[in-house]
Design an enzyme around this catalytic site. Sequence first.
Site, PDB file in Angstrom:
ATOM      1  N   LYS A  91       0.779  -1.216   0.051  1.00 30.33           N
ATOM      2  CA  LYS A  91      -0.262   0.119  -0.086  1.00 30.33           C
ATOM      3  C   LYS A  91       0.857   1.348  -0.019  1.00 30.33           C
ATOM      4  O   LYS A  91       0.681   2.307  -0.739  1.00 30.33           O
ATOM      5  CB  LYS A  91      -0.749   0.111   1.414  1.00 30.33           C
ATOM      6  CG  LYS A  91      -1.355   1.253   1.418  1.00 30.33           C
ATOM      7  CD  LYS A  91      -2.473   1.430   2.785  1.00 30.33           C
ATOM      8  CE  LYS A  91      -1.685   1.766   4.171  1.00 30.33           C
ATOM      9  NZ  LYS A  91      -1.708   2.975   4.279  1.00 30.33           N
ATOM     10  N   ASN A  92       2.005   1.387   0.865  1.00 31.62           N
ATOM     11  CA  ASN A  92       2.538   2.534   0.890  1.00 31.62           C
ATOM     12  C   ASN A  92       3.623   2.648  -0.091  1.00 31.62           C
ATOM     13  O   ASN A  92       4.416   3.763   0.027  1.00 31.62           O
ATOM     14  CB  ASN A  92       3.311   2.533   2.362  1.00 31.62           C
ATOM     15  CG  ASN A  92       2.158   2.629   3.491  1.00 31.62           C
ATOM     16  OD1 ASN A  92       0.967   2.950   3.234  1.00 31.62           O
ATOM     17  ND2 ASN A  92       2.452   2.389   4.727  1.00 31.62           N
ATOM     18  N   ASP A 119       3.986   0.356  11.981  1.00 31.12           N
ATOM     19  CA  ASP A 119       2.880  -0.159  11.615  1.00 31.12           C
ATOM     20  C   ASP A 119       2.670  -1.588  12.047  1.00 31.12           C
ATOM     21  O   ASP A 119       1.528  -2.174  11.674  1.00 31.12           O
ATOM     22  CB  ASP A 119       2.731  -0.116   9.920  1.00 31.12           C
ATOM     23  CG  ASP A 119       2.736   1.282   9.617  1.00 31.12           C
ATOM     24  OD1 ASP A 119       2.856   1.732   8.352  1.00 31.12           O
ATOM     25  OD2 ASP A 119       2.584   2.323  10.331  1.00 31.12           O
ATOM     26  N   ILE A 148       7.417   6.561  17.408  1.00 36.23           N
ATOM     27  CA  ILE A 148       7.001   7.383  16.064  1.00 36.23           C
ATOM     28  C   ILE A 148       5.974   8.221  16.180  1.00 36.23           C
ATOM     29  O   ILE A 148       5.771   9.304  15.849  1.00 36.23           O
ATOM     30  CB  ILE A 148       6.936   6.599  14.724  1.00 36.23           C
ATOM     31  CG1 ILE A 148       7.959   5.447  14.617  1.00 36.23           C
ATOM     32  CG2 ILE A 148       6.581   7.501  13.579  1.00 36.23           C
ATOM     33  CD1 ILE A 148       9.224   6.070  14.360  1.00 36.23           C
ATOM     34  N   CYS A 168      -5.367   7.801   9.182  1.00 38.78           N
ATOM     35  CA  CYS A 168      -5.735   7.260  10.462  1.00 38.78           C
ATOM     36  C   CYS A 168      -5.108   8.391  11.611  1.00 38.78           C
ATOM     37  O   CYS A 168      -4.306   8.994  11.452  1.00 38.78           O
ATOM     38  CB  CYS A 168      -4.691   5.921  10.562  1.00 38.78           C
ATOM     39  SG  CYS A 168      -5.217   4.552   9.581  1.00 38.78           S
ATOM     40  N   ARG A 206      -0.041  14.579  13.174  1.00 39.13           N
ATOM     41  CA  ARG A 206       0.951  14.159  11.753  1.00 39.13           C
ATOM     42  C   ARG A 206       1.013  15.588  11.149  1.00 39.13           C
ATOM     43  O   ARG A 206       0.270  15.789  10.095  1.00 39.13           O
ATOM     44  CB  ARG A 206      -0.010  13.061  10.951  1.00 39.13           C
ATOM     45  CG  ARG A 206      -0.309  12.012  11.880  1.00 39.13           C
ATOM     46  CD  ARG A 206      -1.071  11.087  11.168  1.00 39.13           C
ATOM     47  NE  ARG A 206      -0.151  10.252  10.186  1.00 39.13           N
ATOM     48  CZ  ARG A 206      -0.623   9.043   9.591  1.00 39.13           C
ATOM     49  NH1 ARG A 206      -1.719   8.803   9.646  1.00 39.13           N
ATOM     50  NH2 ARG A 206       0.129   8.485   8.739  1.00 39.13           N
ATOM     51  N   ARG A 245      -3.982   9.901   3.956  1.00 35.29           N
ATOM     52  CA  ARG A 245      -2.749  10.552   4.284  1.00 35.29           C
ATOM     53  C   ARG A 245      -1.999  10.777   2.758  1.00 35.29           C
ATOM     54  O   ARG A 245      -1.299  11.641   2.561  1.00 35.29           O
ATOM     55  CB  ARG A 245      -1.907   9.739   5.286  1.00 35.29           C
ATOM     56  CG  ARG A 245      -0.582  10.216   5.622  1.00 35.29           C
ATOM     57  CD  ARG A 245      -0.814  11.451   6.529  1.00 35.29           C
ATOM     58  NE  ARG A 245       0.641  12.013   6.971  1.00 35.29           N
ATOM     59  CZ  ARG A 245       0.568  13.182   7.701  1.00 35.29           C
ATOM     60  NH1 ARG A 245      -0.490  13.879   8.025  1.00 35.29           N
ATOM     61  NH2 ARG A 245       1.464  13.690   7.834  1.00 35.29           N
ATOM     62  N   ARG A 257      -8.839  -0.236   4.011  1.00 36.10           N
ATOM     63  CA  ARG A 257      -7.965   0.642   3.306  1.00 36.10           C
ATOM     64  C   ARG A 257      -6.836   0.126   3.012  1.00 36.10           C
ATOM     65  O   ARG A 257      -5.980   0.666   1.970  1.00 36.10           O
ATOM     66  CB  ARG A 257      -7.695   1.915   4.350  1.00 36.10           C
ATOM     67  CG  ARG A 257      -8.964   2.902   4.623  1.00 36.10           C
ATOM     68  CD  ARG A 257      -8.535   3.994   5.523  1.00 36.10           C
ATOM     69  NE  ARG A 257      -7.308   4.634   4.766  1.00 36.10           N
ATOM     70  CZ  ARG A 257      -6.467   5.347   5.658  1.00 36.10           C
ATOM     71  NH1 ARG A 257      -6.662   5.702   6.701  1.00 36.10           N
ATOM     72  NH2 ARG A 257      -5.503   5.928   5.051  1.00 36.10           N
TER      73      ARG A 257
HETATM   74  C1  EPZ Z   1       3.775   6.784   6.402  1.00 33.17           C
HETATM   75  O1  EPZ Z   1       3.163   7.903   7.035  1.00 33.17           O
HETATM   76  C2  EPZ Z   1       3.013   5.694   6.457  1.00 33.17           C
HETATM   77  N1  EPZ Z   1       1.647   6.049   5.547  1.00 33.17           N
HETATM   78  C3  EPZ Z   1       2.373   5.154   7.712  1.00 33.17           C
HETATM   79  O2  EPZ Z   1       1.795   3.865   7.447  1.00 33.17           O
HETATM   80  C4  EPZ Z   1       3.692   5.016   8.663  1.00 33.17           C
HETATM   81  O3  EPZ Z   1       3.427   4.553   9.933  1.00 33.17           O
HETATM   82  C5  EPZ Z   1       4.646   6.216   8.430  1.00 33.17           C
HETATM   83  O4  EPZ Z   1       5.070   6.418   7.112  1.00 33.17           O
HETATM   84  C6  EPZ Z   1       5.849   5.533   9.287  1.00 33.17           C
HETATM   85  O5  EPZ Z   1       6.613   4.575   8.614  1.00 33.17           O
HETATM   86  C7  EPZ Z   1       1.679   5.893   4.142  1.00 33.17           C
HETATM   87  O6  EPZ Z   1       2.983   5.857   3.664  1.00 33.17           O
HETATM   88  C8  EPZ Z   1       0.729   6.523   3.373  1.00 33.17           C
HETATM   89  P1  EPZ Z   1       6.239   9.861   8.299  1.00 33.17           P
HETATM   90  P2  EPZ Z   1       3.848   9.548   6.909  1.00 33.17           P
HETATM   91  O7  EPZ Z   1       6.061  11.312   7.725  1.00 33.17           O
HETATM   92  O8  EPZ Z   1       4.412   9.615   5.928  1.00 33.17           O
HETATM   93  C9  EPZ Z   1       6.277  13.030  12.159  1.00 33.17           C
HETATM   94  C10 EPZ Z   1      -0.313   2.643   7.735  1.00 33.17           C
HETATM   95  O9  EPZ Z   1      -0.672   2.110   8.737  1.00 33.17           O
HETATM   96  N2  EPZ Z   1       6.379  14.053  10.998  1.00 33.17           N
HETATM   97  O10 EPZ Z   1       7.230   9.091   8.555  1.00 33.17           O
HETATM   98  O11 EPZ Z   1       2.649  10.349   7.695  1.00 33.17           O
HETATM   99  C11 EPZ Z   1       5.019  12.682  12.005  1.00 33.17           C
HETATM  100  O12 EPZ Z   1       4.318  13.188  13.220  1.00 33.17           O
HETATM  101  C12 EPZ Z   1       0.118   4.113   7.949  1.00 33.17           C
HETATM  102  O13 EPZ Z   1       0.095   1.997   6.553  1.00 33.17           O
HETATM  103  C13 EPZ Z   1       6.718  15.321  11.320  1.00 33.17           C
HETATM  104  O14 EPZ Z   1       6.746  15.717  12.538  1.00 33.17           O
HETATM  105  O15 EPZ Z   1       4.881   9.205   8.374  1.00 33.17           O
HETATM  106  C14 EPZ Z   1       5.342  11.117  12.694  1.00 33.17           C
HETATM  107  O16 EPZ Z   1       5.415  11.256  14.378  1.00 33.17           O
HETATM  108  C15 EPZ Z   1      -0.001   4.573   9.277  1.00 33.17           C
HETATM  109  N3  EPZ Z   1       6.677  16.495  10.303  1.00 33.17           N
HETATM  110  C16 EPZ Z   1       6.891  11.039  12.168  1.00 33.17           C
HETATM  111  O17 EPZ Z   1       7.343  12.168  11.555  1.00 33.17           O
HETATM  112  C17 EPZ Z   1       6.568  16.116   9.026  1.00 33.17           C
HETATM  113  O18 EPZ Z   1       6.351  16.998   8.187  1.00 33.17           O
HETATM  114  C18 EPZ Z   1       6.789   9.785  11.269  1.00 33.17           C
HETATM  115  O19 EPZ Z   1       5.844  10.440  10.303  1.00 33.17           O
HETATM  116  C19 EPZ Z   1       6.152  14.849   8.759  1.00 33.17           C
HETATM  117  C20 EPZ Z   1       6.235  13.752   9.676  1.00 33.17           C
END
Ligand code: EPZ
Length: 438
Positions: free
Chosen positions: A32-33, A315, A337, A127, A132, A103, A407
């Site tokens: 998916k991701n 995840d 995370i 989610c 986020r 997202r 999803r």
């Molecule tokens: C991706 O989300 C995945 N979603 C998430 O999977 C996954 O949990 C996550 O990566 C971490 O591996 C998709 O790929 C669609 P991040 P993403 O940006 O990109 C903070 C699932 O179940 N952050 O790596 O949103 C954020 O708040 C989903 O498939 C900032 O502070 O994750 C988080 O605490 C759930 N500022 C951490 O970084 C930013 O500008 C990691 O977020 C961006 C993120």
Amino acid sequence: MSDGGYGTIVMEKIIINGAKPLRGTIEVSGAKNAALPILLAALMVDDKCVIENVPCISDVTLSLEILSSMGCRIRMLTKNTVEIDSRFATGGVSPYDLVRRMRGSYYLIGAELGRWGRAYVGLPGGCDIGIRPIDQHIKGFRALGAEISVEGGYVKASADELSGASIYFDNVTVGGTINVMIAAARAKGTTVIENAAREPHIVDLANFLNSCGAKITGAGTDVIKIKGVDKLYGSTYAIIPDMIEAGTYMCAAAATRGRLRVNNVIPKHLESISAKLEEMGVEIIENDDSVEVCGNGELRRVNIKTLPYPGFPTDMNPQIGVLLCLAKGVSCLTESIYDNRFKYVEELKRMGASITVDGSTAIIEGGGLLSAAPVKALDLRAGAAMIIAGLAAKGRTEIEDIHFIERGYDDIVGKLRSVGADIKKVIIPSAVSFEKAN
Ligand code: EPZ
């Protein structure tokens, strides 16, 4: 005047009669991701792309609806193969109500900026697992020369010309790394992303863009270099298998003391999951593109901390959380995370789990048996965890709000039935009916 017709609210549930060991072979679908960024990055290619091994999940359907609403011509060549012709697409018109449902839609910002030098995209959804923000995405786009503002629920961006830059992310962000990579692919000059995320889906996106003529190196490490090119060309590309779907079925095999062969995997992507399961006493046999999971021994307690790849994936937090409830002894599961990933704990407690959440750590007193109960899916991975708990628990477990699960899991009910689970999806007309408004 309404004709006095009556509507009925229907609800879909998953029903499981648990405590049956899973036995057989399960096929893992495309990731998916990886699918979400690759499908939306196809906007950058004013040509035709054919994407294979696309999972049949609602986030993919939603992504294709969004692309279609932007003028992309979408053709399903098979159930899992889609042709995207982006030659006639226009930016700035993605439907707000669709964009806010997931997202991954925020990759449209990078794609619209990268192709047209301007973007107008609704803020994403996704989610509810914690705050986020997208500050790092914005930091990256500004470094490339874009002016960005967030107003009225939309992200507005524009740049006379995107120019390569050096970007150091304050924290590791999958989405930020992906978004900047997409936008930089056709920028003038070279972009260097430091403190980049290293997930397999980052590598998959880089490989897809390179198959279209991009010049990206270093994906999979914490330094990624993108040499901008003028044009990208159509290509045919197959998406990698979903490591989280694979990990979910590995946990289900262990939870039911079954023996499962999980096909279509890249074992390297599962290393942290396999290592923890083996530490818990689960037997794992790695083959070229499959893993065999044998969960007939007693599960031992372990401590786990979720980390960016190649660490243990956030995840997989809910799914391994269920397994720790079944293990003998007290385990600590620390989430590094997100700040709201333990919502599933309250649902597990309805099934008899003994868990105390203290800040970012869940202290799980295992050894007891989970008992069947009516529960809810509170987000995508929490919903998958409820299925694992229902498979392990004796009796009938009912799971509501299963749209979260759909999803990100391609035919999870059908796949589990094929390996002996007594699981089905039912549609229940609610007792409540209502008179249609005019
Ligand atoms: C991706 O989300 C995945 N979603 C998430 O999977 C996954 O949990 C996550 O990566 C971490 O591996 C998709 O790929 C669609 P991040 P993403 O940006 O990109 C903070 C699932 O179940 N952050 O790596 O949103 C954020 O708040 C989903 O498939 C900032 O502070 O994750 C988080 O605490 C759930 N500022 C951490 O970084 C930013 O500008 C990691 O977020 C961006 C993120």
